[in-house]
Design a protein around this motif. Structure first.
Motif, mmCIF file in Angstrom:
data_model
loop_
_atom_site.group_PDB
_atom_site.id
_atom_site.type_symbol
_atom_site.label_atom_id
_atom_site.label_comp_id
_atom_site.label_asym_id
_atom_site.label_seq_id
_atom_site.Cartn_x
_atom_site.Cartn_y
_atom_site.Cartn_z
ATOM 1 N N LYS A 18 45.898 40.874 32.292
ATOM 2 C CA LYS A 18 45.526 41.120 30.896
ATOM 3 C C LYS A 18 44.169 41.794 30.794
ATOM 4 C CE LYS A 18 48.225 37.497 28.707
ATOM 5 N NZ LYS A 18 48.198 36.273 27.893
ATOM 6 N N ALA A 19 43.316 41.581 31.792
ATOM 7 C CA ALA A 19 41.976 42.176 31.814
ATOM 8 C C ALA A 19 41.978 43.570 32.434
ATOM 9 C CB ALA A 19 41.016 41.267 32.577
ATOM 10 N N GLY A 20 43.168 44.082 32.785
ATOM 11 C CA GLY A 20 43.256 45.446 33.290
ATOM 12 C C GLY A 20 43.482 45.577 34.779
ATOM 13 N N PHE A 21 43.505 44.468 35.517
ATOM 14 C CA PHE A 21 43.765 44.515 36.954
ATOM 15 C C PHE A 21 45.263 44.650 37.189
ATOM 16 C CE2 PHE A 21 39.620 42.689 36.791
ATOM 17 C CZ PHE A 21 39.005 42.974 37.993
ATOM 18 N N GLU A 22 45.635 45.181 38.352
ATOM 19 C CA GLU A 22 47.042 45.217 38.725
ATOM 20 C C GLU A 22 47.189 44.782 40.171
ATOM 21 O OE1 GLU A 22 48.749 49.297 40.035
ATOM 22 O OE2 GLU A 22 47.540 49.674 38.235
ATOM 23 N N VAL A 23 48.304 44.132 40.455
ATOM 24 C CA VAL A 23 48.580 43.678 41.815
ATOM 25 C C VAL A 23 48.938 44.900 42.642
ATOM 26 C CG1 VAL A 23 50.055 42.243 43.259
ATOM 27 C CG2 VAL A 23 49.357 41.425 41.008
ATOM 28 N N VAL A 24 48.150 45.165 43.692
ATOM 29 C CA VAL A 24 48.419 46.328 44.540
ATOM 30 C C VAL A 24 49.178 45.952 45.800
ATOM 31 C CG1 VAL A 24 46.536 47.744 43.669
ATOM 32 C CG2 VAL A 24 46.108 46.199 45.576
ATOM 33 N N ARG A 25 49.054 44.677 46.221
ATOM 34 C CA ARG A 25 49.847 44.213 47.357
ATOM 35 C C ARG A 25 49.810 42.700 47.415
ATOM 36 N NH1 ARG A 25 45.219 46.043 49.983
ATOM 37 N NH2 ARG A 25 44.200 44.482 51.273
ATOM 38 N N ILE A 26 50.774 42.166 48.118
ATOM 39 C CA ILE A 26 50.843 40.726 48.361
ATOM 40 C C ILE A 26 50.969 40.550 49.855
ATOM 41 C CG2 ILE A 26 52.143 38.612 47.986
ATOM 42 C CD1 ILE A 26 53.158 39.865 45.363
ATOM 43 N N ARG A 27 50.059 39.762 50.412
ATOM 44 C CA ARG A 27 50.105 39.501 51.844
ATOM 45 C C ARG A 27 50.130 37.985 52.022
ATOM 46 N NH1 ARG A 27 46.925 42.317 56.736
ATOM 47 N NH2 ARG A 27 47.819 41.008 58.361
ATOM 48 N N GLY A 28 51.267 37.488 52.434
ATOM 49 C CA GLY A 28 51.434 36.044 52.523
ATOM 50 C C GLY A 28 51.413 35.447 51.130
ATOM 51 N N SER A 29 50.486 34.524 50.910
ATOM 52 C CA SER A 29 50.391 33.896 49.600
ATOM 53 C C SER A 29 49.239 34.469 48.776
ATOM 54 C CB SER A 29 50.184 32.386 49.769
ATOM 55 O OG SER A 29 48.985 32.139 50.473
ATOM 56 N N HIS A 30 48.594 35.528 49.258
ATOM 57 C CA HIS A 30 47.458 36.109 48.549
ATOM 58 C C HIS A 30 47.860 37.392 47.822
ATOM 59 C CE1 HIS A 30 45.349 33.310 51.101
ATOM 60 N NE2 HIS A 30 44.285 33.470 50.346
ATOM 61 N N HIS A 31 47.582 37.429 46.521
ATOM 62 C CA HIS A 31 47.825 38.621 45.712
ATOM 63 C C HIS A 31 46.519 39.409 45.654
ATOM 64 C CE1 HIS A 31 51.219 36.188 44.533
ATOM 65 N NE2 HIS A 31 51.712 37.167 43.808
ATOM 66 N N VAL A 32 46.550 40.663 46.018
ATOM 67 C CA VAL A 32 45.369 41.516 45.981
ATOM 68 C C VAL A 32 45.446 42.356 44.720
ATOM 69 C CG1 VAL A 32 44.067 43.310 47.174
ATOM 70 C CG2 VAL A 32 45.240 41.544 48.492
#
Length: 64
Positions: A18-32
């Motif tokens: 909502k603040a303008g970030f987007e998920v660029v990748r997921i590695r394991g349980s971490h969303h970047v």
């Protein structure tokens, strides 16, 4: 100073989107996540679970 609230990872990811970030990748349980202006962060997204060991004492949320 009061302690910081414990929030589920998915709730944090949704707020960041909502603040303008987007998920660029997921590695394991971490969303970047990355913002168009270059800022970035990672958010651990774990299921809510009860901690029984010292190993995960600081990283778990109890299921109460």
């Amino acid at each position: 100073m009061p302690p910081l609230p414990v929030l589920p990872g998915l709730r944090v990811v949704r707020a960041m989107e909502k603040a303008g970030f987007e998920v660029v990748r997921i590695r394991g349980s971490h969303h970047v996540l990355r913002h168009p202006d270059g800022r970035g962060t990672s958010v651990p997204v774990h299921r809510t679970r009860r901690c029984e060991s010292v190993h995960c004492a600081g990283s778990c949320v109890t299921a109460d």
